[in-house]
Design a protein around this motif. Structure first.
Motif, short mmCIF file in Angstrom:
data_model
loop_
_atom_site.label_atom_id
_atom_site.label_comp_id
_atom_site.label_asym_id
_atom_site.label_seq_id
_atom_site.Cartn_x
_atom_site.Cartn_y
_atom_site.Cartn_z
N VAL A 154 0.84 -1.21 0.00
CA VAL A 154 0.00 0.00 0.00
C VAL A 154 0.87 1.25 0.00
O VAL A 154 1.95 1.27 0.60
CB VAL A 154 -0.97 -0.03 1.21
CG1 VAL A 154 -1.56 1.35 1.50
CG2 VAL A 154 -2.10 -1.03 0.95
N VAL A 212 1.49 -4.20 3.84
CA VAL A 212 0.59 -3.88 4.96
C VAL A 212 1.06 -4.61 6.22
O VAL A 212 1.01 -4.08 7.33
CB VAL A 212 -0.86 -4.28 4.62
CG1 VAL A 212 -1.79 -4.05 5.80
CG2 VAL A 212 -1.36 -3.50 3.40
N TYR A 218 -4.36 -0.91 11.57
CA TYR A 218 -4.61 0.41 10.98
C TYR A 218 -6.11 0.68 10.94
O TYR A 218 -6.89 -0.13 10.42
CB TYR A 218 -4.03 0.49 9.57
CG TYR A 218 -2.52 0.33 9.53
CD1 TYR A 218 -1.70 1.34 10.02
CD2 TYR A 218 -1.93 -0.83 9.01
CE1 TYR A 218 -0.31 1.21 9.99
CE2 TYR A 218 -0.55 -0.97 8.98
CZ TYR A 218 0.26 0.05 9.47
OH TYR A 218 1.63 -0.09 9.45
N ALA A 252 -2.94 0.32 -3.93
CA ALA A 252 -2.72 -0.99 -3.31
C ALA A 252 -2.35 -1.95 -4.43
O ALA A 252 -2.93 -1.91 -5.51
CB ALA A 252 -3.98 -1.45 -2.60
N THR A 284 -7.88 -1.79 8.17
CA THR A 284 -7.40 -3.11 7.75
C THR A 284 -8.30 -4.26 8.21
O THR A 284 -7.82 -5.38 8.41
CB THR A 284 -5.94 -3.33 8.23
OG1 THR A 284 -5.80 -2.88 9.58
CG2 THR A 284 -4.97 -2.57 7.35
N PHE A 304 -9.50 -4.74 3.23
CA PHE A 304 -9.12 -3.40 3.71
C PHE A 304 -10.00 -2.38 3.03
O PHE A 304 -10.53 -2.60 1.92
CB PHE A 304 -7.64 -3.09 3.43
CG PHE A 304 -7.31 -2.96 1.96
CD1 PHE A 304 -7.45 -1.75 1.30
CD2 PHE A 304 -6.87 -4.06 1.24
CE1 PHE A 304 -7.17 -1.63 -0.06
CE2 PHE A 304 -6.59 -3.95 -0.13
CZ PHE A 304 -6.74 -2.74 -0.77
#
Ligand code: GLA
Length: 394
Positions: A240, A276, A293, A312, A334, A356
């Motif tokens: 990401v 991630v 996150y 992403a 996430t 996500f």
């Protein structure tokens, strides 16, 4: 004299024949130009019945498809994207957004799968805010805070729909009138969200709203992506990138503290593409508060307006998603609250971090934080904001 009259008539007849042949040509041409655009468009849109809600409202599903191989399903219940099928680098088509296969499941409690969020995306502290002399009280549907528009937000409303087809795009135009004081928000808010699938594999989400009383608005889209197309996998292997030098640290209720904290040297630094999973388990107070996150990043380039803000990438399938917006913030979530209780395809369930979200928006709790960009909409003004999701492979 007679002869010349005959010649005159013959000439006139010939002339009128030429004119009428020309006219016919022109008419044929016009007819061609008038052919319904559906037949020549590179993007198609069709609809089918998706069932009836518990309170008796008919729900329609729209299916958009372009020549580049993107297929999107959207239902009028919550304006939810129920499926987004895209090719991987070898051309294999897979759905890349979490969803269910029936309306009843969407009506049950679920974390906003694929939904439009309003009137206020994200949290408002203690479900209260004031404008002028008035204090407005909202439902406290997330601990003591208000989340995503309240108990029956835009995600649970059935929207009116119409379609439009252009040469290189097809649009689904959804409208919803949120009545004065619905879920505690002032003003009749007339809302239009237009989903446009373009020939270049981008999906635009255009949000527009007007009000008859000063109010607050913050609309967003809550699709959960898993670009692997395999929802039994987590999204920790996605790479990401978020174009933000600062993010908004939160308190225990996930309300921003007001500080804009530099991402430099923290797990929140996504200025260069990063896995991630790389830092998500670090011993970090903010990651602990979010369970991973679940924060709003303060996007760079706000003065530029519409620009690319995040991406992403899933290396194994080559799928690559780009997000562009004119919004100042993006909530990168996430899927930390997914807990294996909701049904997924192949008799499976959606596990923690199986998807996500990249929710473009104004900052959480803006109605109570004067330093944040304003979310106030006044009568006579039009709220307009656009986000584009572009799907590619590399
Ligand atoms: C948002 C919030 C998360 C969570 C999800 C829905 O993205 O930021 O905390 O509430 O919605 O589960």
């Amino acid at each position: 004299m007679k002869k010349s009259t005959n010649i005159y008539y013959t000439c006139a007849l010939l002339l009128s024949l030429v004119v009428s042949v020309n006219c016919k040509d022109k008419k044929d041409k016009e007819m061609k130009e008038e052919t319904p655009k559906e037949n020549i468009s590179k993007v198609s849109i069709t609809e089918s019945n998706y069932g009836t809600t518990q309170d008796g409202k008919k729900v329609t599903q729209f299916f958009m498809k372009n020549e580049g191989g993107i297929e999107v399903d959207i239902i009028t219940y919550g304006g939810r994207i129920t499926s987004l099928r895209t090719p991987d680098k070898d051309g294999n088509m897979q759905n890349v957004v979490l969803g269910f296969d029936n309306l009843a499941q969407y009506e049950k409690d679920n974390p906003y799968f694929g939904a439009l969020i309003g009137r206020y995306g994200n949290r408002i502290a203690k479900g209260k805010f004031s404008m002028g002399e008035e204090v407005y009280t909202l439902a406290q549907n997330n601990g003591e805070n208000s989340l995503h528009g309240g108990i029956k937000g835009f995600d649970k409303q059935v929207w009116e729909a119409k379609t439009e087809v252009g040469e290189n795009s097809a649009s689904l135009i959804l409208t919803y009138l949120s009545k004065d004081m619905e879920e505690g928000f002032p003003g009749n808010l007339s809302t239009t969200v237009t989903y446009t699938l373009n020939d270049d594999n981008s999906l635009d989400v255009l949000y527009e709203a007007t009000t008859d009383k000063a109010t607050v608005v913050n609309l967003t889209q809550h699709a959960y992506f898993n670009l692997s197309g395999d929802f039994s996998r987590t999204i920790l292997d996605h790479v990401v990138e978020i174009d933000a030098d600062t993010f908004l640290p939160v308190d225990g209720g996930l309300i921003p503290t007001g500080e804009l904290r530099p991402v430099e040297g923290t797990p929140f630094d996504f200025r260069e593409p990063k896995l991630v999973g790389q830092d998500i388990s670090e011993d970090n107070e903010q990651l602990q508060l979010g369970g991973g996150y679940d924060h709003c990043w303060v996007l760079n380039g706000q003065q530029e307006g519409f620009r690319k803000v995040a991406s992403a990438y899933h290396p194994a399938t080559g799928r690559y998603l780009e997000v562009s917006t004119d919004e100042p913030g993006i909530q990168f979530y996430t899927g930390n609250f997914l807990d294996g209780t909701l049904p997924a395809p192949n008799n499976s369930t959606y596990a923690k971090r199986s998807g996500f979200c990249l929710e473009t928006q104004h900052y959480p709790d803006s109605p109570n934080q004067e330093e944040f960009p304003s979310v106030v909409l006044n009568p006579g003004e039009t709220y307009t904001t656009k986000t584009t999701f572009t799907l590619m492979t590399k």
